[in-house]
Design a protein around this motif. Structure first.
Motif, PDB file in Angstrom:
ATOM      1  N   GLU A  44       0.860  -1.189   0.000  1.00  0.00           N
ATOM      2  CA  GLU A  44       0.000   0.000   0.000  1.00  0.00           C
ATOM      3  C   GLU A  44       0.887   1.226   0.000  1.00  0.00           C
ATOM      4  O   GLU A  44       1.619   1.466   0.953  1.00  0.00           O
ATOM      5  CB  GLU A  44      -0.818   0.019   1.297  1.00  0.00           C
ATOM      6  CG  GLU A  44      -1.933  -0.970   1.363  1.00  0.00           C
ATOM      7  CD  GLU A  44      -3.148  -0.490   0.612  1.00  0.00           C
ATOM      8  OE1 GLU A  44      -3.690   0.553   0.976  1.00  0.00           O
ATOM      9  OE2 GLU A  44      -3.531  -1.148  -0.371  1.00  0.00           O
ATOM     10  N   PRO A  95       1.187  13.095   2.792  1.00  0.00           N
ATOM     11  CA  PRO A  95       1.171  13.411   1.371  1.00  0.00           C
ATOM     12  C   PRO A  95       0.065  14.393   0.990  1.00  0.00           C
ATOM     13  O   PRO A  95       0.200  15.128   0.010  1.00  0.00           O
ATOM     14  CB  PRO A  95       0.964  12.057   0.683  1.00  0.00           C
ATOM     15  CG  PRO A  95       0.677  11.062   1.743  1.00  0.00           C
ATOM     16  CD  PRO A  95       1.072  11.655   3.057  1.00  0.00           C
ATOM     17  N   TYR A 128      -7.920  11.521   3.770  1.00  0.00           N
ATOM     18  CA  TYR A 128      -7.042  10.609   3.022  1.00  0.00           C
ATOM     19  C   TYR A 128      -7.842   9.403   2.518  1.00  0.00           C
ATOM     20  O   TYR A 128      -7.761   9.036   1.339  1.00  0.00           O
ATOM     21  CB  TYR A 128      -5.880  10.149   3.912  1.00  0.00           C
ATOM     22  CG  TYR A 128      -4.957   9.191   3.185  1.00  0.00           C
ATOM     23  CD1 TYR A 128      -3.919   9.675   2.396  1.00  0.00           C
ATOM     24  CD2 TYR A 128      -5.164   7.822   3.254  1.00  0.00           C
ATOM     25  CE1 TYR A 128      -3.104   8.802   1.690  1.00  0.00           C
ATOM     26  CE2 TYR A 128      -4.354   6.946   2.557  1.00  0.00           C
ATOM     27  CZ  TYR A 128      -3.317   7.437   1.777  1.00  0.00           C
ATOM     28  OH  TYR A 128      -2.526   6.569   1.071  1.00  0.00           O
ATOM     29  N   ASP A 183      10.356   7.039   5.218  1.00  0.00           N
ATOM     30  CA  ASP A 183       9.361   7.943   4.616  1.00  0.00           C
ATOM     31  C   ASP A 183       9.091   9.198   5.454  1.00  0.00           C
ATOM     32  O   ASP A 183       8.001   9.363   6.013  1.00  0.00           O
ATOM     33  CB  ASP A 183       8.064   7.154   4.368  1.00  0.00           C
ATOM     34  CG  ASP A 183       7.121   7.901   3.434  1.00  0.00           C
ATOM     35  OD1 ASP A 183       7.496   8.974   2.942  1.00  0.00           O
ATOM     36  OD2 ASP A 183       6.013   7.395   3.212  1.00  0.00           O
ATOM     37  N   ARG A 233      -8.915   5.620  -0.468  1.00  0.00           N
ATOM     38  CA  ARG A 233      -9.306   4.254  -0.120  1.00  0.00           C
ATOM     39  C   ARG A 233     -10.692   4.305   0.524  1.00  0.00           C
ATOM     40  O   ARG A 233     -10.836   4.007   1.712  1.00  0.00           O
ATOM     41  CB  ARG A 233      -8.290   3.749   0.913  1.00  0.00           C
ATOM     42  CG  ARG A 233      -7.688   2.431   0.672  1.00  0.00           C
ATOM     43  CD  ARG A 233      -6.556   2.095   1.590  1.00  0.00           C
ATOM     44  NE  ARG A 233      -6.414   2.795   2.837  1.00  0.00           N
ATOM     45  CZ  ARG A 233      -5.446   2.574   3.732  1.00  0.00           C
ATOM     46  NH1 ARG A 233      -4.537   1.654   3.491  1.00  0.00           N
ATOM     47  NH2 ARG A 233      -5.369   3.255   4.847  1.00  0.00           N
ATOM     48  N   TYR A 272      -7.495  14.188   9.296  1.00  0.00           N
ATOM     49  CA  TYR A 272      -6.675  14.017   8.078  1.00  0.00           C
ATOM     50  C   TYR A 272      -6.970  12.667   7.423  1.00  0.00           C
ATOM     51  O   TYR A 272      -7.133  12.564   6.207  1.00  0.00           O
ATOM     52  CB  TYR A 272      -5.183  14.116   8.444  1.00  0.00           C
ATOM     53  CG  TYR A 272      -4.271  13.599   7.348  1.00  0.00           C
ATOM     54  CD1 TYR A 272      -3.975  14.387   6.241  1.00  0.00           C
ATOM     55  CD2 TYR A 272      -3.726  12.322   7.411  1.00  0.00           C
ATOM     56  CE1 TYR A 272      -3.150  13.905   5.229  1.00  0.00           C
ATOM     57  CE2 TYR A 272      -2.910  11.830   6.413  1.00  0.00           C
ATOM     58  CZ  TYR A 272      -2.622  12.628   5.320  1.00  0.00           C
ATOM     59  OH  TYR A 272      -1.817  12.152   4.307  1.00  0.00           O
ATOM     60  N   SER A 299      -2.313   4.677  14.703  1.00  0.00           N
ATOM     61  CA  SER A 299      -2.034   3.498  13.896  1.00  0.00           C
ATOM     62  C   SER A 299      -2.332   2.204  14.645  1.00  0.00           C
ATOM     63  O   SER A 299      -2.773   1.221  14.044  1.00  0.00           O
ATOM     64  CB  SER A 299      -0.576   3.541  13.443  1.00  0.00           C
ATOM     65  OG  SER A 299      -0.426   2.848  12.252  1.00  0.00           O
ATOM     66  N   HIS A 313       3.273   6.201  11.127  1.00  0.00           N
ATOM     67  CA  HIS A 313       2.310   5.127  11.391  1.00  0.00           C
ATOM     68  C   HIS A 313       3.026   3.796  11.229  1.00  0.00           C
ATOM     69  O   HIS A 313       4.217   3.759  10.859  1.00  0.00           O
ATOM     70  CB  HIS A 313       1.069   5.257  10.505  1.00  0.00           C
ATOM     71  CG  HIS A 313       1.324   5.267   9.028  1.00  0.00           C
ATOM     72  ND1 HIS A 313       1.534   4.122   8.312  1.00  0.00           N
ATOM     73  CD2 HIS A 313       1.416   6.287   8.134  1.00  0.00           C
ATOM     74  CE1 HIS A 313       1.698   4.424   7.036  1.00  0.00           C
ATOM     75  NE2 HIS A 313       1.653   5.735   6.900  1.00  0.00           N
ATOM     76  N   LEU A 314       2.308   2.712  11.496  1.00  0.00           N
ATOM     77  CA  LEU A 314       2.974   1.403  11.534  1.00  0.00           C
ATOM     78  C   LEU A 314       3.535   0.976  10.174  1.00  0.00           C
ATOM     79  O   LEU A 314       4.452   0.145  10.121  1.00  0.00           O
ATOM     80  CB  LEU A 314       1.998   0.341  12.067  1.00  0.00           C
ATOM     81  CG  LEU A 314       1.777   0.412  13.582  1.00  0.00           C
ATOM     82  CD1 LEU A 314       0.472  -0.291  13.977  1.00  0.00           C
ATOM     83  CD2 LEU A 314       2.960  -0.211  14.341  1.00  0.00           C
ATOM     84  N   GLY A 364       0.342  10.127  15.806  1.00  0.00           N
ATOM     85  CA  GLY A 364       0.198   9.353  14.558  1.00  0.00           C
ATOM     86  C   GLY A 364       0.336   7.866  14.831  1.00  0.00           C
ATOM     87  O   GLY A 364      -0.436   7.043  14.333  1.00  0.00           O
ATOM     88  N   TRP A 368     -12.248   2.332   3.520  1.00  0.00           N
ATOM     89  CA  TRP A 368     -11.707   2.399   4.875  1.00  0.00           C
ATOM     90  C   TRP A 368     -12.176   3.632   5.644  1.00  0.00           C
ATOM     91  O   TRP A 368     -11.741   3.855   6.784  1.00  0.00           O
ATOM     92  CB  TRP A 368     -10.168   2.409   4.834  1.00  0.00           C
ATOM     93  CG  TRP A 368      -9.546   1.117   4.439  1.00  0.00           C
ATOM     94  CD1 TRP A 368      -9.954   0.287   3.432  1.00  0.00           C
ATOM     95  CD2 TRP A 368      -8.406   0.485   5.029  1.00  0.00           C
ATOM     96  NE1 TRP A 368      -9.128  -0.808   3.355  1.00  0.00           N
ATOM     97  CE2 TRP A 368      -8.167  -0.709   4.327  1.00  0.00           C
ATOM     98  CE3 TRP A 368      -7.558   0.828   6.076  1.00  0.00           C
ATOM     99  CZ2 TRP A 368      -7.122  -1.575   4.632  1.00  0.00           C
ATOM    100  CZ3 TRP A 368      -6.515  -0.028   6.385  1.00  0.00           C
ATOM    101  CH2 TRP A 368      -6.299  -1.228   5.665  1.00  0.00           C
TER     102      TRP A 368
HETATM  103  O1  LIG Z   1       2.527   5.892   3.942  1.00  0.00           O
HETATM  104  P1  LIG Z   1       2.075   7.150   3.324  1.00  0.00           P
HETATM  105  O2  LIG Z   1       3.002   8.295   3.473  1.00  0.00           O
HETATM  106  O3  LIG Z   1       1.644   6.967   1.928  1.00  0.00           O
HETATM  107  O4  LIG Z   1       0.784   7.593   4.209  1.00  0.00           O
HETATM  108  C1  LIG Z   1      -0.516   7.710   3.705  1.00  0.00           C
HETATM  109  O5  LIG Z   1      -1.056   6.423   3.497  1.00  0.00           O
HETATM  110  C2  LIG Z   1      -1.262   5.645   4.686  1.00  0.00           C
HETATM  111  C3  LIG Z   1      -1.888   4.323   4.244  1.00  0.00           C
HETATM  112  O6  LIG Z   1      -1.035   3.642   3.417  1.00  0.00           O
HETATM  113  C4  LIG Z   1      -2.160   6.382   5.674  1.00  0.00           C
HETATM  114  O7  LIG Z   1      -2.170   5.648   6.890  1.00  0.00           O
HETATM  115  C5  LIG Z   1      -3.402   5.255   7.424  1.00  0.00           C
HETATM  116  O8  LIG Z   1      -3.561   3.866   7.146  1.00  0.00           O
HETATM  117  C6  LIG Z   1      -2.542   3.043   7.733  1.00  0.00           C
HETATM  118  C7  LIG Z   1      -2.890   1.602   7.400  1.00  0.00           C
HETATM  119  O9  LIG Z   1      -2.817   1.377   6.008  1.00  0.00           O
HETATM  120  C8  LIG Z   1      -2.505   3.225   9.258  1.00  0.00           C
HETATM  121  O10 LIG Z   1      -1.416   2.473   9.808  1.00  0.00           O
HETATM  122  C9  LIG Z   1      -2.304   4.698   9.598  1.00  0.00           C
HETATM  123  O11 LIG Z   1      -2.366   4.879  10.991  1.00  0.00           O
HETATM  124  C10 LIG Z   1      -3.381   5.530   8.915  1.00  0.00           C
HETATM  125  O12 LIG Z   1      -3.102   6.921   9.140  1.00  0.00           O
HETATM  126  C11 LIG Z   1      -1.546   7.742   5.992  1.00  0.00           C
HETATM  127  O13 LIG Z   1      -2.426   8.439   6.870  1.00  0.00           O
HETATM  128  C12 LIG Z   1      -1.368   8.511   4.679  1.00  0.00           C
HETATM  129  O14 LIG Z   1      -0.756   9.753   4.932  1.00  0.00           O
END
Ligand SMILES: O=P(O)(O)O[C@H]1O[C@H](CO)[C@@H](O[C@H]2O[C@H](CO)[C@@H](O)[C@H](O)[C@H]2O)[C@H](O)[C@H]1O
Ligand SMILES: Nc1ncnc2c1ncn2[C@@H]1O[C@H](COP(=O)(O)OP(=O)(O)O)[C@@H](O)[C@H]1O
Length: 457
Positions: free
Chosen positions: A141, A345, A433, A340, A438, A429, A368, A325-326, A364, A441
């Motif tokens: 993802e 973004p 997003y 990252d 997505r 946010y 997660s 995030h995770l 954050g 979700w």
């Molecule tokens: O990893 P990126 O910099 O692309 O961050 C963006 O995409 C994330 C999803 O891929 C998004 O994260 C959100 O979903 C995660 C699970 O897929 C979860 O762990 C995060 O806590 C949740 O915020 C992120 O917010 C977005 O900026």
């Protein structure tokens, strides 16, 4: 072969349809009204042909640049069906980041520090890169596209471009400068041109082959728990709390490293006022697009407005990760790495580069843990017992993370109101997003907002 720019001009109709189907396309919340090439650079001539393309995507008033690799050749490569863009003349054009035969050129150009048209390929001082490696794209993802070369290097191609030096690259270099043990070393970069401004379009790092990302580990732990309905999170073999604690320490150490490399500033009342306004504005903007959020607006406004009443000297500002995030942390045999550092973004570039409270990263990560637990419930019929178990997992790991953080720096829980406001702001946010990227979700952050604002969270 035809003129590269004319080729991309011919593709713009197909791109209008194709772009919104891509995982990394960040504008799924409104229709694409136009696409025009801003820059087209031929990297490989002949058959196959490889073009580096920057297009401007118009969505009504909004205009945003995106980076593409476009391939065109007689013998079709083995790529995902979603990579085909459209026909130009008698050949099909495709997004070429999945074409193993041509993407090796990006690494080779970096190893030789070449310039092709406006593109400058460089390696970091003292780095010697191996050439002739084939690349495979990773399929997680993602908001950008990353290619792995021979299991040694990972090249991130930024999709939505922002003019200037990329924050991911700047912070990685700064952390590397102070010897941070929680990052993968930067090895090179690609710089393009956007409106006359040198702009980072790619970053090469060492690929950490033994790494598992935190999201995969955490969701496996949640699945283990769900598979054993008679057990509590601390009784399940896959308990994640020890890792969450170590992760808390790693994040605190990165914050200390960033402070050492780039300094800190005390916040003042004006700063708290700016933050409050930014949160309220973000809420208004996203609530206008997502009606489900509007119902929570009064409670969210109240939480954000309380920030104004906090003592400003309790807040320190510095460079932070910005979108922690995770999925942004990798567990290696040597410990946790953070990746990252681009920031959110979907946030405006000036906001992403601003100094912020490190508690935002803590918030954050706390979000997660909630996501990892809640995503198991996406698309499932309502089940209060399952929801309770998800909540138990989240609470245990959030606590462990804060304890790890507090072993290195001040305990984030001592600033409860600030942390809660940052968590809610992050969830707002996320609503934006998910709505744009997505939509399935969307319920995850909305449910958290309902829970936190009702005092249950
Ligand atoms: O990893 P990126 O910099 O692309 O961050 C963006 O995409 C994330 C999803 O891929 C998004 O994260 C959100 O979903 C995660 C699970 O897929 C979860 O762990 C995060 O806590 C949740 O915020 C992120 O917010 C977005 O900026
Ligand atoms: N140095 C690295 N070593 C191994 N895997 C990595 C490395 N950097 C990133 N990854 C993998 O690539 C994925 C996407 O990287 P990330 O920088 O988060 O890209 P994006 O900006 O597209 O979200 C990560 O989730 C991780 O699985």
């Amino acid at each position: 072969m035809s003129d590269p720019r004319a080729l991309v001009e011919d593709l713009t109709g197909d791109l209008k349809r194709w772009l919104p189907e891509q995982r990394w396309f960040a504008g799924k919340d409104r229709p694409v009204t136009g696409v025009r090439p801003l820059g087209v650079t031929e990297l490989v001539a002949g058959d196959p042909q490889l073009l580096h393309v920057v297009v401007e995507v118009a969505q009504g008033e909004r205009r945003e640049p995106y980076q593409l690799l476009v391939g065109r050749r007689t013998h079709p490569p083995e790529i995902a069906s979603t990579s085909w863009i459209g026909a130009v003349g008698d050949l099909n054009a495709y997004e070429a980041s999945g074409d193993l035969d041509v993407t090796g050129v990006l690494l080779d150009l970096m190893a030789r520090e070449e310039r092709v048209g406006p593109l400058v390929f460089e390696h970091e001082p003292g780095v010697q890169l191996e050439t002739g490696l084939r690349a495979r794209p990773i399929t997680s993802e993602q908001s950008n596209t990353s290619l792995v070369y021979g299991g040694q290097y990972i090249l991130k191609l930024f999709r939505k471009l922002t003019p200037g030096k990329n924050k991911d690259l700047l912070l990685h270099r700064a952390l590397q400068g102070v010897g941070s043990k929680h990052i993968a070393p930067v090895l090179g970069s690609i710089t393009g041109d956007l409106d006359g401004e040198p702009t980072t379009v790619g970053m090469l790092q060492q690929f950490v082959s033994d790494a598992v990302d935190g999201w995969a580990m955490a969701t496996t732990s949640v699945r283990d728990l769900m598979a054993a309905p008679e057990l509590h999170p601390d009784e399940v073999g896959g308990d994640f709390a020890g890792e969450a604690e170590r992760l808390g320490r790693a994040v605190a150490e990165v914050h200390a490293d960033l402070a050492e490399a780039l300094g800190t500033e005390p916040a003042d009342a004006a700063e708290l006022e700016r933050s409050t306004k930014a949160m309220l504005t973000r809420l208004d903007t996203i609530a206008a697009r997502v009606p489900e959020l509007a119902a929570h607006a009064p409670a969210l406004q109240a939480a954000f407005e309380r920030l104004r009443t906090l003592p400003a000297d309790s807040v320190t500002m510095q460079y932070i990760h910005g979108d922690l995030h995770l999925g942004q942390v990798l567990r290696t045999v040597g410990g946790w790495l953070l990746i990252d550092f681009e920031g959110e973004p979907a946030a405006p570039v000036e906001e992403r580069h601003a100094l912020r409270s490190p508690l935002r990263d803590v918030a954050g990560m706390l979000r997660s843990f909630d996501y990892a637990a809640q995503q198991m419930l996406v698309g499932q019929p309502d089940d209060p017992a399952l929801a309770e178990r998800a909540h138990e997992w989240s609470a245990r790991n959030r606590t462990a993370f804060c304890e790890g953080y507090a072993a290195i720096a001040a305990d984030p829980r001592d600033q409860g109101e600030l942390l809660r406001a940052f968590e809610l702001d992050k969830a707002v946010y996320e609503v934006g997003y998910e709505h744009a990227n997505r939509p399935d979700w969307l319920g995850v952050p909305l449910a958290s907002i309902a829970r936190i604002t009702s005092g249950e969270g």
